[in-house]
Motif scaffolding. Structure first.
Motif, PDB file in Angstrom:
ATOM      1  N   GLU A 131    -107.686 -23.311  35.629  1.00 24.09           N
ATOM      2  CA  GLU A 131    -108.227 -23.254  36.947  1.00 24.09           C
ATOM      3  C   GLU A 131    -108.482 -20.801  36.757  1.00 24.09           C
ATOM      4  O   GLU A 131    -108.942 -21.096  38.398  1.00 24.09           O
ATOM      5  CB  GLU A 131    -107.651 -23.341  37.889  1.00 24.09           C
ATOM      6  CG  GLU A 131    -107.237 -24.623  37.808  1.00 24.09           C
ATOM      7  CD  GLU A 131    -105.717 -24.855  36.944  1.00 24.09           C
ATOM      8  OE1 GLU A 131    -104.763 -23.995  35.939  1.00 24.09           O
ATOM      9  OE2 GLU A 131    -105.620 -26.180  36.188  1.00 24.09           O
ATOM     10  N   GLY A 132    -108.333 -20.871  35.999  1.00 20.61           N
ATOM     11  CA  GLY A 132    -108.837 -19.061  36.326  1.00 20.61           C
ATOM     12  C   GLY A 132    -108.345 -18.010  36.455  1.00 20.61           C
ATOM     13  O   GLY A 132    -108.738 -17.143  36.815  1.00 20.61           O
ATOM     14  N   VAL A 133    -106.911 -18.563  36.772  1.00 22.15           N
ATOM     15  CA  VAL A 133    -105.384 -17.774  37.563  1.00 22.15           C
ATOM     16  C   VAL A 133    -104.818 -16.910  36.564  1.00 22.15           C
ATOM     17  O   VAL A 133    -104.318 -17.462  35.410  1.00 22.15           O
ATOM     18  CB  VAL A 133    -104.376 -18.653  37.835  1.00 22.15           C
ATOM     19  CG1 VAL A 133    -103.822 -17.938  38.792  1.00 22.15           C
ATOM     20  CG2 VAL A 133    -105.073 -19.474  39.220  1.00 22.15           C
ATOM     21  N   LEU A 134    -104.901 -15.597  36.443  1.00 18.06           N
ATOM     22  CA  LEU A 134    -104.834 -14.815  35.623  1.00 18.06           C
ATOM     23  C   LEU A 134    -103.270 -14.968  34.899  1.00 18.06           C
ATOM     24  O   LEU A 134    -102.455 -14.840  35.865  1.00 18.06           O
ATOM     25  CB  LEU A 134    -104.934 -13.542  35.616  1.00 18.06           C
ATOM     26  CG  LEU A 134    -104.125 -12.538  34.137  1.00 18.06           C
ATOM     27  CD1 LEU A 134    -105.447 -12.476  32.654  1.00 18.06           C
ATOM     28  CD2 LEU A 134    -104.666 -10.954  34.968  1.00 18.06           C
ATOM     29  N   LYS A 135    -102.193 -14.893  34.755  1.00 15.20           N
ATOM     30  CA  LYS A 135    -100.458 -14.924  34.075  1.00 15.20           C
ATOM     31  C   LYS A 135    -100.381 -13.685  33.926  1.00 15.20           C
ATOM     32  O   LYS A 135    -100.795 -13.354  31.964  1.00 15.20           O
ATOM     33  CB  LYS A 135    -100.378 -16.284  32.822  1.00 15.20           C
ATOM     34  CG  LYS A 135    -101.131 -17.838  33.543  1.00 15.20           C
ATOM     35  CD  LYS A 135    -100.703 -18.454  32.044  1.00 15.20           C
ATOM     36  CE  LYS A 135    -101.052 -19.960  32.689  1.00 15.20           C
ATOM     37  NZ  LYS A 135    -100.617 -21.244  31.271  1.00 15.20           N
ATOM     38  N   LEU A 136     -99.870 -12.958  34.331  1.00 15.08           N
ATOM     39  CA  LEU A 136     -99.976 -11.378  34.413  1.00 15.08           C
ATOM     40  C   LEU A 136     -98.347 -11.552  33.363  1.00 15.08           C
ATOM     41  O   LEU A 136     -98.954  -9.763  32.809  1.00 15.08           O
ATOM     42  CB  LEU A 136     -99.830 -10.806  35.720  1.00 15.08           C
ATOM     43  CG  LEU A 136     -99.618  -9.067  36.066  1.00 15.08           C
ATOM     44  CD1 LEU A 136    -101.058  -8.477  35.303  1.00 15.08           C
ATOM     45  CD2 LEU A 136     -99.365  -9.011  36.958  1.00 15.08           C
ATOM     46  N   HIS A 137     -97.592 -12.203  33.694  1.00 17.66           N
ATOM     47  CA  HIS A 137     -96.211 -11.483  32.920  1.00 17.66           C
ATOM     48  C   HIS A 137     -96.782 -11.718  31.295  1.00 17.66           C
ATOM     49  O   HIS A 137     -96.105 -11.549  30.648  1.00 17.66           O
ATOM     50  CB  HIS A 137     -94.919 -13.256  33.684  1.00 17.66           C
ATOM     51  CG  HIS A 137     -95.751 -14.192  32.819  1.00 17.66           C
ATOM     52  ND1 HIS A 137     -96.128 -15.082  33.704  1.00 17.66           N
ATOM     53  CD2 HIS A 137     -95.199 -14.828  32.167  1.00 17.66           C
ATOM     54  CE1 HIS A 137     -96.714 -16.196  33.547  1.00 17.66           C
ATOM     55  NE2 HIS A 137     -95.564 -16.345  32.517  1.00 17.66           N
ATOM     56  N   VAL A 138     -97.136 -12.710  31.075  1.00 19.57           N
ATOM     57  CA  VAL A 138     -98.259 -12.876  29.972  1.00 19.57           C
ATOM     58  C   VAL A 138     -98.785 -11.734  29.392  1.00 19.57           C
ATOM     59  O   VAL A 138     -98.376 -11.137  28.075  1.00 19.57           O
ATOM     60  CB  VAL A 138     -98.770 -14.127  29.492  1.00 19.57           C
ATOM     61  CG1 VAL A 138     -99.363 -14.348  28.041  1.00 19.57           C
ATOM     62  CG2 VAL A 138     -98.169 -15.864  30.128  1.00 19.57           C
ATOM     63  N   ALA A 139    -100.151 -11.627  30.187  1.00 23.58           N
ATOM     64  CA  ALA A 139    -100.727 -10.654  29.577  1.00 23.58           C
ATOM     65  C   ALA A 139    -100.087  -8.686  30.055  1.00 23.58           C
ATOM     66  O   ALA A 139    -100.226  -8.018  28.175  1.00 23.58           O
ATOM     67  CB  ALA A 139    -102.149 -10.335  30.679  1.00 23.58           C
TER      68      ALA A 139
END
Length: 131
Positions: free
Chosen positions: A71-79
């Motif tokens: 859906e285009g939501v960045l997963k900051l914890h993964v990044a």
């Protein structure tokens, strides 16, 4: 013959300095119908005006690697997982700057995120996104 060309192109995509994950490359090429040469150009940071298929490939790839949802939501914890502690605040600020503040189509969000992040922090952009 087409399949053989696709396999050759996929090999050249995954044999660059920061290798893409081959199974994600192939899956996303099939799903998006992106031109494998355009993916190589993207990997080498040469694309300036991407087509929809390439943006779709990027969203697929980022979602398969876990960095972004479909859906285009960045997963900051993964990044942020592999970012050095001393760089986290800076990288978070850059990532925040590289995301839309209002809803947009997921492929556009993925494209803006990657192109902006590469421009502002190329080292971590490659490390985090495998591109």
């Amino acid at each position: 013959m087409f399949w053989l060309d696709r396999v050759r192109n996929t090999a050249s995509i995954t044999n660059y300095k920061t290798p893409l994950i081959p199974e994600h490359v192939e899956h996303c090429l099939h799903q998006s119908r992106a031109n494998p040469e355009h993916v190589i150009f993207l990997k080498n940071n040469v694309i300036h005006r991407p087509n929809y298929a390439l943006k779709s490939w990027l969203l697929c790839y980022l979602s398969r690697t876990g960095v972004m949802s479909p859906e285009g939501v960045l997963k900051l914890h993964v990044a942020m997982k592999n970012v050095a502690k001393q760089d986290r605040d800076l990288v978070e600020k850059i990532i925040d700057k590289c995301l839309f503040k209002t809803p947009h189509e997921p492929v556009e969000t993925a494209w803006k995120y990657l192109s902006c992040f590469r421009k502002n922090q190329p080292q971590y952009a490659r490390q985090i996104n495998h591109i």
